[in-house]
Design a protein around this motif. Structure first.
Motif, PDB file in Angstrom:
ATOM      1  N   ASP A 190      69.992  23.500   7.392  1.00  0.00           N
ATOM      2  CA  ASP A 190      68.942  22.488   7.441  1.00  0.00           C
ATOM      3  C   ASP A 190      67.667  22.976   6.770  1.00  0.00           C
ATOM      4  O   ASP A 190      66.941  22.196   6.141  1.00  0.00           O
ATOM      5  CB  ASP A 190      68.671  22.080   8.887  1.00  0.00           C
ATOM      6  N   GLN A 191      67.389  24.289   6.852  1.00  0.00           N
ATOM      7  CA  GLN A 191      66.220  24.840   6.179  1.00  0.00           C
ATOM      8  C   GLN A 191      66.388  24.804   4.671  1.00  0.00           C
ATOM      9  O   GLN A 191      65.434  24.513   3.930  1.00  0.00           O
ATOM     10  CB  GLN A 191      65.968  26.269   6.656  1.00  0.00           C
ATOM     11  N   LEU A 249      69.168   9.282   2.448  1.00  0.00           N
ATOM     12  CA  LEU A 249      68.799  10.200   1.380  1.00  0.00           C
ATOM     13  C   LEU A 249      69.528  11.530   1.524  1.00  0.00           C
ATOM     14  O   LEU A 249      69.982  12.106   0.528  1.00  0.00           O
ATOM     15  CB  LEU A 249      67.293  10.430   1.374  1.00  0.00           C
ATOM     16  N   ARG A 250      69.641  12.026   2.738  1.00  0.00           N
ATOM     17  CA  ARG A 250      70.380  13.279   2.920  1.00  0.00           C
ATOM     18  C   ARG A 250      71.818  13.129   2.427  1.00  0.00           C
ATOM     19  O   ARG A 250      72.373  14.027   1.787  1.00  0.00           O
ATOM     20  CB  ARG A 250      70.346  13.681   4.393  1.00  0.00           C
ATOM     21  N   GLU A 251      72.424  11.993   2.714  1.00  0.00           N
ATOM     22  CA  GLU A 251      73.794  11.758   2.247  1.00  0.00           C
ATOM     23  C   GLU A 251      73.845  11.648   0.734  1.00  0.00           C
ATOM     24  O   GLU A 251      74.749  12.206   0.085  1.00  0.00           O
ATOM     25  CB  GLU A 251      74.343  10.485   2.892  1.00  0.00           C
ATOM     26  N   LEU A 295      62.925  17.929   7.625  1.00  0.00           N
ATOM     27  CA  LEU A 295      64.215  17.277   7.391  1.00  0.00           C
ATOM     28  C   LEU A 295      64.440  16.143   8.386  1.00  0.00           C
ATOM     29  O   LEU A 295      65.070  15.130   8.051  1.00  0.00           O
ATOM     30  CB  LEU A 295      65.341  18.305   7.492  1.00  0.00           C
ATOM     31  N   ALA A 296      63.915  16.291   9.575  1.00  0.00           N
ATOM     32  CA  ALA A 296      64.067  15.232  10.578  1.00  0.00           C
ATOM     33  C   ALA A 296      63.353  13.964  10.168  1.00  0.00           C
ATOM     34  O   ALA A 296      63.670  12.880  10.676  1.00  0.00           O
ATOM     35  CB  ALA A 296      63.552  15.720  11.931  1.00  0.00           C
ATOM     36  N   ASP A 297      62.371  14.071   9.247  1.00  0.00           N
ATOM     37  CA  ASP A 297      61.622  12.904   8.785  1.00  0.00           C
ATOM     38  C   ASP A 297      62.161  12.335   7.483  1.00  0.00           C
ATOM     39  O   ASP A 297      61.506  11.496   6.852  1.00  0.00           O
ATOM     40  CB  ASP A 297      60.144  13.279   8.605  1.00  0.00           C
TER      41      ASP A 297
END
Length: 788
Positions: free
Chosen positions: A172-173, A90-92, A83-85
């Motif tokens: 986050d997972q 995109l997350r938004e 997720l950090a990458d």
């Protein structure tokens, strides 16, 4: 329980009682399903560990990705993306598109579910009630995912699973697993494959517009681009970026038209560094999808070798002086372990056959076999490096006629030591050495070194001394590694194996002979007659190196070793076309020199220590044939003075002599008549590819005792009156005559020159007289003294 069953299997009119039924079903499933969900759902670590991309990955020895090879043809899945990458945009976009209250709810968005149920009652279009967590539980269940069922019972089961998932997984997972498992367009599964296929970049680099398009594809993966752009624009408005909707339809159309890459990589701009080795490993080990195979390659060295090969070939084909050389290959071996540290199978985009692995392709070895020949002769006590060999014209009977090897520059050197013969790569002394060793025994030695000879030595004949056998770059480089290891041959290793695969070392040469050969191959003074003092072969550290070129300038090799590495380089053309104007030190040698320089930029290379079985002795040569020097000998073979036998004539041996002529001798009554002593009638000359064309000559000589009142004529044109004439050879059939004072032909011979000359508009002149021109003006430059 019965009420629960009736609620889940009720009639279709259940749709009209959706809000009430949904609550009843949810409560029932919560009572009976949550304990089952606790056992059915995997952990996050299990999901990530079990993820398999559609490719298998070749890694360097230190874990750097080198090459991807696709195996699964049904789906496109890239590497797992943390997720950090993933870009914040995109997350938004995913959250505003699929689950606005993702960070607020506990797996089920009850507000959203109630709104969806109410809207469904009144047939109103809504966002939907499935949260990201609920969708993930469906993705974790392959059967549900593929069935496409959306019954009320399954919705309820997803809700139960989502509630349990939120209790055991972090937010986050959940989002990370969802982005990696969700199907996008066509066969594309997961964000990594989508990002590279659609946008040509890693997920970390997606901007707001690209993120909105990606999120829009989740709801309707195979929708036309107009529908996708419409939905993506709504997502951009929700992200407070409506200005990015400008020209969005054209952007989506362009992204959909982008050709899908053959391979997926999180770093799509990184070149594929080892396609040929990956293909070889795949054929031997058959890796499965998602496998990660660790090779012995050094990633930085692999890149440097590939870049150096490409750069040199570009320079060799500069428009001002193109050399017609488009292919090449490089192998670097660790002397001690046999690990393959670099494997460059082709020149990539420069090659017309980029998929051909030139590391494993069989090509003529040229002069690169000479060190093994002399090592065997030293081991058999037939020669020392101070022994003198007659570098004069030589005729040897062969099955198809006479085998007549030629030297580097055609004005034969006369008597030379073995050190000079090997260092300067003289052909005639090598053939004379093979006569002593015999082709049969030499072929057995080459086979013991691992060279893939398909025939016996008698098949190759004396041309085997000059490399008429076909070998591979890998086998040839590994054979030189045997010299570096004191004469012990062992297989090379290209994949890291734990425990290491067993090897069977075999002693081929003695440590003494191997050391003596190393002193010759590292002796720059021994090379000067052919290569001069300043050449790419002269390194600032210890290195033992040999060049080689096959007939018609089709293959150019440089193979050599340092105290730690053995490096092999081949250049040529995969389709067998001759190169133009490429000598032994202008093709492969600069690449070899650059690579060994890179390898020893910080690590020294020191000469090997002399073994106990060799001694160094000061040697003087009778008649000053060569300067006095310190020379190495196998103990018991040393001698302080080297001279010619009583029947050897040092003054005559430096020039051409009669090749089996049956003409009358000087003591015969007709000795005064003009007669040609050299060449003999029917002679075939094969030009040496290691020699610059301008330095090669054929000597025309009157027979001993012939009248001096005659002149030379070649192909009907005058050529001078000297006793001996050096002629710059030109390919073709020629007629050489001696004409008397009246212009009548007193003697004539026919001979042929095979090979090629430099590409030029007119044939080269010799003594002001041009030879007969060829029909073609594009000529490859040289050819080897092979069996004709």
């Amino acid at each position: 329980m019965r009420e629960c069953a009736n609620a889940m299997n009720g009639p279709s009119t259940l749709k009209r009682r959706w809000p009430r039924a949904f609550v009843r079903i949810a409560l029932c499933v919560l009572l009976i399903g949550e304990p089952l969900a606790a056992h059915a759902l995997p952990t996050f670590d299990d999901v990530r560990t079990q993820w398999r991309s559609s490719d298998w990955l070749l890694l360097s020895r230190d874990g750097v990705p080198l090459q991807r090879t696709r195996i699964d043809r049904t789906e496109r899945r890239g590497d797992w993306v943390a997720l950090a990458d993933v870009s914040p945009a995109l997350r938004e976009a995913i959250v505003v598109s699929e689950d606005r209250r993702f960070y607020e709810h506990s797996g089920v968005d009850w507000r959203g579910a109630a709104a969806a149920a109410w809207a469904n009652l009144w047939n109103t279009r809504t966002r939907g009630a499935s949260t990201v967590t609920m969708q993930l539980t469906g993705l974790l269940d392959d059967e549900r995912q593929r069935s496409g069922q959306r019954s009320i019972a399954q919705k309820a089961n997803q809700a139960v699973s989502a509630l349990w998932l939120e209790r055991t997984w972090r937010k986050d997972q959940i989002l990370e697993a969802y982005l990696n498992l969700v199907p996008f367009r066509g066969e594309t599964i997961g964000l990594s494959a989508l990002s590279i296929t659609l946008f040509g970049k890693a997920p970390s680099g997606l901007d707001e517009r690209e993120a909105a398009v990606a999120a829009a594809l989740i709801r309707a993966p195979n929708a036309p681009y107009a529908k996708v752009s419409e939905r993506a624009c709504r997502i951009l408005r929700d992200m407070n970026a409506p200005e990015r909707c400008v020209n969005l339809t054209a952007f989506v159309q362009l992204a959909f038209a982008r050709p899908a890459p053959a391979l997926l990589s999180i770093s799509p701009d990184a070149p594929m560094l080892a396609p040929h080795l990956a293909r070889r490993i795949a054929s031997e080990t058959h890796p499965i999808a998602g496998a990660r195979v660790t090779s012995t390659l050094d990633a930085k060295l692999q890149r440097f070798a590939s870049d150096t090969l490409t750069r040199t070939l570009v320079e060799l084909n500069a428009p001002a002086h193109p050399r017609n050389v488009h292919d090449g290959a490089v192998v670097v071996l660790d002397n001690a372990t046999g690990d393959v540290l670099a494997w460059v199978g082709s020149s990539g985009g420069l090659s017309g056959a980029r998929d051909v692995d030139a590391v494993l392709a069989r090509r003529q070895a040229g002069s690169t076999l000479k060190p093994f020949l002399y090592a065997q002769a030293i081991d058999e006590r037939r020669l020392t490096t101070a022994s003198l060999l007659d570098d004069a014209p030589l005729d040897l009977p062969a099955g198809g006629g006479l085998y007549i090897p030629q030297n580097y520059d055609k004005d034969f050197k006369g008597w030379v030591s073995v050190r000079t013969a090997l260092g300067s790569s003289l052909n005639v002394p090598a053939v004379r050495t093979l006569v002593m060793v015999t082709p049969h025994r030499f072929a057995k030695t080459l086979t013991a070194l691992g060279l893939p000879l398909d025939q016996s030595g008698d098949y190759y004949g004396y041309s085997l001394a000059l490399g008429s056998a076909d070998v591979t770059l890998l086998s040839l480089t590994n054979a030189y590694r045997a010299l570096a290891n004191g004469g012990v041959a062992a297989p090379a290793v290209d994949v890291v194996r734990r425990p290491p695969a067993p090897v069977a070392p075999q002693r081929v040469f003695s440590r003494d002979a191997s050391y003596i050969i190393a002193t010759v191959l590292s002796d720059n003074n021994a090379r000067t007659r052919t290569f001069g003092f300043d050449s790419p072969l002269a390194t600032r550290f210890f290195s033992a190196v040999k060049t080689g070129t096959s007939k018609d300038m089709r293959d150019n090799w440089t193979i050599g070793y340092t105290s730690r590495y053995t490096v092999g380089v081949w250049v040529g053309n995969a389709d067998g076309q001759p190169m133009w104007d490429v000598s032994g030190v202008t093709g492969a040698a600069p690449i070899w020199a650059a690579i060994v320089g890179y390898l020893h930029r910080r690590v020294p290379s020191v000469a090997p220590r002399a073994p106990a079985g060799v001694v160094q002795t000061r040697v003087a040569f009778d008649g000053n044939i060569e300067p006095a020097r310190n020379e190495w000998f196998v103990s018991g073979t040393q001698t302080p003075i080297v001279g010619l036998a009583a029947n050897a004539n040092p003054t005559d041996q430096a020039t051409s002599v009669s090749r089996g002529s049956t003409r009358q001798s000087a003591s015969s009554p007709a000795s005064a008549a003009p007669r040609i002593g050299s060449p003999a009638d029917g002679t075939l000359f094969a030009l040496d590819p290691d020699i610059p064309a301008t330095r090669q000559r054929i000597m025309f000589e009157r027979a001993s005792g012939s009248s001096g009142h005659s002149s030379w004529r070649l192909d009907g044109k005058p050529l001078g009156r000297d006793e001996r004439v050096l002629w710059l050879p030109w390919p073709g059939r020629h007629v050489l005559e001696l004409v008397d004072a009246d212009g009548a032909s007193a003697d004539s011979v026919h001979f042929e020159v095979r090979g090629a000359a430099a590409r030029q508009s007119t044939p080269p002149h010799s003594i002001g007289v041009p030879p007969t021109p060829l029909t073609s003006t594009r000529q490859d430059r040289t050819a080897n003294g092979q069996k004709l």
